[in-house]
Design an enzyme around this catalytic site. Structure first.
Site, PDB file in Angstrom:
ATOM      1  N   CYS A   1      59.110  14.116  46.374  1.00 24.89           N
ATOM      2  CA  CYS A   1      59.054  15.443  45.834  1.00 24.89           C
ATOM      3  C   CYS A   1      57.908  15.658  44.809  1.00 24.89           C
ATOM      4  CB  CYS A   1      60.357  16.068  45.517  1.00 24.89           C
ATOM      5  SG  CYS A   1      61.495  16.275  46.844  1.00 24.89           S
TER       6      CYS A   1
ATOM      7  N   LYS B   1      54.946  17.763  45.692  1.00 23.93           N
ATOM      8  CA  LYS B   1      54.922  19.343  45.875  1.00 23.93           C
ATOM      9  C   LYS B   1      53.729  19.862  45.284  1.00 23.93           C
ATOM     10  CE  LYS B   1      59.749  20.776  46.339  1.00 23.93           C
ATOM     11  NZ  LYS B   1      61.077  21.559  45.600  1.00 23.93           N
TER      12      LYS B   1
ATOM     13  N   ASP C   1      66.634  27.635  48.395  1.00 28.27           N
ATOM     14  CA  ASP C   1      66.383  26.387  48.916  1.00 28.27           C
ATOM     15  C   ASP C   1      66.234  26.301  50.540  1.00 28.27           C
ATOM     16  OD1 ASP C   1      67.018  24.721  46.743  1.00 28.27           O
ATOM     17  OD2 ASP C   1      68.715  25.660  46.652  1.00 28.27           O
TER      18      ASP C   1
ATOM     19  N   ASP D   1      69.131  20.805  51.372  1.00 28.23           N
ATOM     20  CA  ASP D   1      68.735  22.209  51.163  1.00 28.23           C
ATOM     21  C   ASP D   1      69.794  22.869  51.873  1.00 28.23           C
ATOM     22  OD1 ASP D   1      66.749  21.894  49.445  1.00 28.23           O
ATOM     23  OD2 ASP D   1      65.100  22.207  51.007  1.00 28.23           O
TER      24      ASP D   1
END
Length: 348
Positions: free
Chosen positions: A19, A22, A53, A93
């Protein structure tokens, strides 16, 4: 006789990992400005109009579809571990909205001339194992020949509308509870430098492959008002999204925030991701750090891959929330702050 060509480290083929790949939140906000005004059907209950999310689409008076996608470049070199991590992160999510996953589709981009088919197959196998642990199939997907290895899922779930949890419904007086310790970005930076011990690597893999299964059970609790998962924008970024959307201030007691066992020592040794600095540059003006050091700042902005759930709940629901986490094996879950009148997020 020539020596066989060695398979390269997965992390050597990508400019970032997990992540931490991102796009910085400030840049992302600018990119989405032109799309937020587009018309949407009334059945789309949650879309890009909020920083939530997943998308939520109403299909009946009692149920809605939860749809999300997440994919990234390798954060580790073991292909099966990479697949498990990416799939676990994507499915999270759905759990963060209070939903239960139904099935997934694979998103696959691979440098087919640089990686052998066996390695790519193990990535897909790892993702399928994580999906199976969540009780769902990987029902299809799409593949491309890519310069960098990319893997993730489109995750589809179902949520009871009475139990759907968004990240912008926190209330003044709520207690904030974090489900997993922070420090994955720090560990991954050390791993890329080959400075992570076997025990530290095992600790990192264990947290990143732990599915956020408490989500639906937490959403069923009447005292839970808002929920999100802490991923690439760090605790500061995702806590700020929750506070800003809810019109309150998040106040974090930094001493109570759980950390991976070596996170502080590894950060002190200089193992900090570039994404941590980009996160701070994007939202630091809205974050107050009372008495925190530069090292602490790196930790509050540390990008989490497959991070924990952040729950905003009424004070009387705290013990029930913690008990729910523990029933699912999340023993590190802890109250880390509260919501108060004001704006932004404050660490003290």
């Amino acid at each position: 006789m020539t020596d066989p060509v060695k398979t390269p480290r997965l992390t050597s083929l990508s400019h970032g990992g997990g992540c931490g790949c991102k796009i910085a939140p400030g840049v992302l906000s600018d990119l989405l400005k032109g799309t937020k005004a587009l018309p949407v059907p009334p059945e789309l209950l949650v879309g890009i109009g909020s920083a939530d999310d997943a998308a939520v689409y109403k299909i009946s008076e009692t149920q809605a579809i939860v749809a999300t996608t997440d994919f990234f470049m390798p954060i580790v070199d073991d292909p099966e571990d990479f697949g498990r991590i990416a799939a676990t992160n994507a499915i999270s999510d759905v759990y963060a909205m209070g939903g239960r996953p139904l099935f997934a589709l694979a998103v696959v981009g691979m440098p087919v001339n640089a990686l052998p088919g066996e390695t790519i197959g193990k990535i897909l196998e790892g993702g399928a194992k994580a999906a199976a642990e969540a009780g769902i199939p990987v029902a299809g997907g799409h593949t491309i020949d890519s310069v960098e290895p990319i893997y993730g899922l489109v995750a589809i779930g179902l949520v009871d509308l009475a139990q759907m949890k968004q990240n912008d419904q926190a209330q003044e007086g709520d207690v904030l509870i974090l489900g997993k310790p922070l420090g994955v970005g720090i560990y991954s930076a050390a791993f890329k430098k080959e400075l992570l011990s076997d025990d530290q690597y095992a600790e990192m893999i264990a947290t990143m492959t732990r599915l956020n299964t408490p989500g639906p059970d937490l959403a069923a609790l009447s005292g839970v008002h808002a929920m999100t998962d802490v991923t690439g924008f760090g605790l500061a970024g995702h806590g700020l999204e929750m506070a800003r959307g809810s019109g309150v201030q998040a106040q974090i007691d930094w001493a109570r925030v759980p950390l991976l066992s070596s996170a502080r020592d590894l950060a002190d040794a200089g193992n900090i991701t570039g994404a941590s600095g980009r996160n701070w540059a994007s939202y630091g003006a809205q974050v107050t750090l009372d008495g925190l050091s530069d090292l602490d700042r790196a930790l509050v902005c540390d990008p989490q891959t497959s991070g924990g759930l952040l729950v905003s709940c009424a004070p009387e629901a705290v013990e029930e929330v913690l008990a729910t986490f523990r029933q699912h094996g999340f023993d590190a879950a802890a109250p880390v702050g509260r919501m108060a009148a004001g704006q932004g997020i404050r660490f003290a």
